[in-house]
Design a protein around this motif. Structure first.
Motif, PDB file in Angstrom:
ATOM      1  N   UNK A  73      83.016  18.481 134.611  1.00 38.81           N
ATOM      2  CA  UNK A  73      82.445  19.267 135.701  1.00 38.81           C
ATOM      3  C   UNK A  73      81.052  19.796 135.365  1.00 38.81           C
ATOM      4  N   UNK A  74      80.566  19.485 134.151  1.00 36.86           N
ATOM      5  CA  UNK A  74      79.239  19.961 133.695  1.00 36.86           C
ATOM      6  C   UNK A  74      79.136  21.480 133.766  1.00 36.86           C
ATOM      7  N   UNK A  75      80.226  22.163 133.407  1.00 37.37           N
ATOM      8  CA  UNK A  75      80.264  23.621 133.427  1.00 37.37           C
ATOM      9  C   UNK A  75      80.015  24.132 132.007  1.00 37.37           C
ATOM     10  N   UNK A  76      78.765  24.436 131.709  1.00 33.58           N
ATOM     11  CA  UNK A  76      78.381  24.818 130.347  1.00 33.58           C
ATOM     12  C   UNK A  76      79.064  26.101 129.902  1.00 33.58           C
ATOM     13  N   UNK A  77      79.156  27.071 130.796  1.00 28.37           N
ATOM     14  CA  UNK A  77      79.783  28.347 130.440  1.00 28.37           C
ATOM     15  C   UNK A  77      81.232  28.152 130.010  1.00 28.37           C
ATOM     16  N   UNK A  78      81.974  27.343 130.757  1.00 29.93           N
ATOM     17  CA  UNK A  78      83.374  27.090 130.405  1.00 29.93           C
ATOM     18  C   UNK A  78      83.483  26.266 129.126  1.00 29.93           C
ATOM     19  N   UNK A  79      82.517  25.392 128.898  1.00 28.24           N
ATOM     20  CA  UNK A  79      82.505  24.626 127.647  1.00 28.24           C
ATOM     21  C   UNK A  79      82.355  25.570 126.454  1.00 28.24           C
ATOM     22  N   UNK A  80      81.451  26.536 126.575  1.00 26.25           N
ATOM     23  CA  UNK A  80      81.223  27.500 125.498  1.00 26.25           C
ATOM     24  C   UNK A  80      82.484  28.309 125.236  1.00 26.25           C
ATOM     25  N   UNK A  81      83.132  28.759 126.312  1.00 23.93           N
ATOM     26  CA  UNK A  81      84.352  29.553 126.151  1.00 23.93           C
ATOM     27  C   UNK A  81      85.460  28.741 125.492  1.00 23.93           C
ATOM     28  N   UNK A  82      85.588  27.481 125.874  1.00 20.46           N
ATOM     29  CA  UNK A  82      86.607  26.616 125.269  1.00 20.46           C
ATOM     30  C   UNK A  82      86.330  26.410 123.779  1.00 20.46           C
ATOM     31  N   UNK A 140      77.005  34.724 130.452  1.00 23.44           N
ATOM     32  CA  UNK A 140      76.187  34.010 129.468  1.00 23.44           C
ATOM     33  C   UNK A 140      75.971  34.870 128.220  1.00 23.44           C
ATOM     34  N   UNK A 141      75.677  36.150 128.436  1.00 19.95           N
ATOM     35  CA  UNK A 141      75.472  37.059 127.303  1.00 19.95           C
ATOM     36  C   UNK A 141      76.779  37.290 126.550  1.00 19.95           C
ATOM     37  N   UNK A 142      77.873  37.370 127.303  1.00 21.03           N
ATOM     38  CA  UNK A 142      79.185  37.576 126.680  1.00 21.03           C
ATOM     39  C   UNK A 142      79.559  36.368 125.825  1.00 21.03           C
ATOM     40  N   UNK A 143      79.299  35.186 126.341  1.00 24.95           N
ATOM     41  CA  UNK A 143      79.590  33.972 125.581  1.00 24.95           C
ATOM     42  C   UNK A 143      78.867  33.974 124.229  1.00 24.95           C
ATOM     43  N   UNK A 144      77.623  34.437 124.245  1.00 30.74           N
ATOM     44  CA  UNK A 144      76.837  34.440 123.008  1.00 30.74           C
ATOM     45  C   UNK A 144      77.390  35.438 121.991  1.00 30.74           C
ATOM     46  N   UNK A 145      77.744  36.641 122.445  1.00 28.87           N
ATOM     47  CA  UNK A 145      78.232  37.635 121.482  1.00 28.87           C
ATOM     48  C   UNK A 145      79.599  37.225 120.927  1.00 28.87           C
ATOM     49  N   UNK A 146      80.399  36.543 121.729  1.00 35.40           N
ATOM     50  CA  UNK A 146      81.691  36.051 121.238  1.00 35.40           C
ATOM     51  C   UNK A 146      81.475  34.969 120.176  1.00 35.40           C
ATOM     52  N   UNK A 147      80.488  34.119 120.399  1.00 39.42           N
ATOM     53  CA  UNK A 147      80.148  33.097 119.401  1.00 39.42           C
ATOM     54  C   UNK A 147      79.697  33.756 118.099  1.00 39.42           C
TER      55      UNK A 147
END
Length: 274
Positions: free
Chosen positions: A100-109, A148-155
């Motif tokens: 689905x080209x969903x980058x945010x969901x890819x990062x979360x996965x 997007x910011x949340x994804x980064x801090x989780x990483x």
């Protein structure tokens, strides 16, 4: 079932054509579909209900719904220490997100897969997935939205936890402080609580107990603000560790017992520590 999947994909294609002159409309339609799926997923409180809903999404060819559901199902498996199943589910969710080209969901996965490997002490694999997530964060065009910011801090938090596990305190401290700053910017009490506790753990390991107390107490304050039973329980465990190091075994036992008694509110992996 196959026919329904092709129908669903055709409908998505038709929507893309319909809104091809307005990318904003495409994003809006897609996000509304995710919100709808998320609402349905949140109604299911156990794995059995989630599996039934997944079957429904699959029968309807609803890839967006299945992707959202797999993320939650993977977390449920992790809470029950079913790490292999959790990794498998998150991998399936990652594959759909890529389709689905969903980058945010890819990062979360990727972050979820990294967390599972870390829980299994497979630190090399965990590092790989958290760094892949962080790399996608840096490449992602959206850097300003909350998610997007949340994804980064989780990483960052994942990388910090691995650094902590292998004894690289310098990297862990640096990364946790960046994550903490990010959580402050987002106004996330729970996110701040997690990173305060992580920084406290660094001082705890160095036997710098005064500093450890400062950060663990800040973590407890934020966990209470977030009403996080898991976080509050963990903090009681941290307090117990510090009292034990100080030789105050009576108070240490009380703190461990408070953490233990909250077992109904937390997952087994964390509860076993107390």
């Amino acid at each position: 079932m196959v026919q329904k999947k092709w129908v669903a994909k055709f409908l998505v294609f038709a929507l893309l054509i319909l809104f091809s002159c307005d990318k904003g409309n495409i994003v809006t339609v897609y996000n509304l579909e995710k919100q709808k799926a998320d609402s349905l997923v949140k109604l299911e409180k156990d794995t059995e209900g989630l599996l039934k809903l997944r079957n429904q999404f699959m029968a309807d060819g609803n890839l967006v719904g299945e992707m959202v559901l797999l993320k939650q199902l993977g977390k449920k498996y992790r809470e029950n220490n079913r790490f292999i199943e959790s990794v498998d589910v998150h991998q399936k969710g990652l594959k759909i997100a890529e389709e689905l080209c969903d980058t945010s969901e890819m990062i979360q996965a990727l972050n979820n897969i990294g967390t599972n490997h870390r829980r299994m002490s497979m630190l090399e694999e965990a590092t790989k997935f958290h760094y892949l997530a962080l790399e996608l964060c840096e490449k992602y065009s959206d850097k300003s939205s909350y998610q997007a910011k949340k994804n980064k801090v989780i990483s960052l938090n994942g990388i910090g936890n691995i650094s902590l596990r292998i004894g690289d305190d310098e990297t862990a401290d640096s990364v946790f402080r960046k994550a903490l700053a990010g959580e402050r910017e987002l106004g996330s009490a729970l996110g701040q609580a997690i990173n305060y506790a992580n920084i406290g753990a660094i001082y705890d390991r160095k036997n710098m107990l005064d500093s450890a107390w400062v950060y663990y107490r800040k973590s407890m304050e934020m966990n209470e603000k977030a009403n996080s039973s898991l976080g509050i329980s963990l903090c009681h465990g941290y307090f117990g560790q510090l009292y034990e190091k100080e030789g105050n075994y009576v108070q240490a036992l009380k703190e461990y017992e408070m953490a233990y008694e909250m077992k109904g509110s937390i997952d087994t992996w964390h509860w076993l520590n107390s």
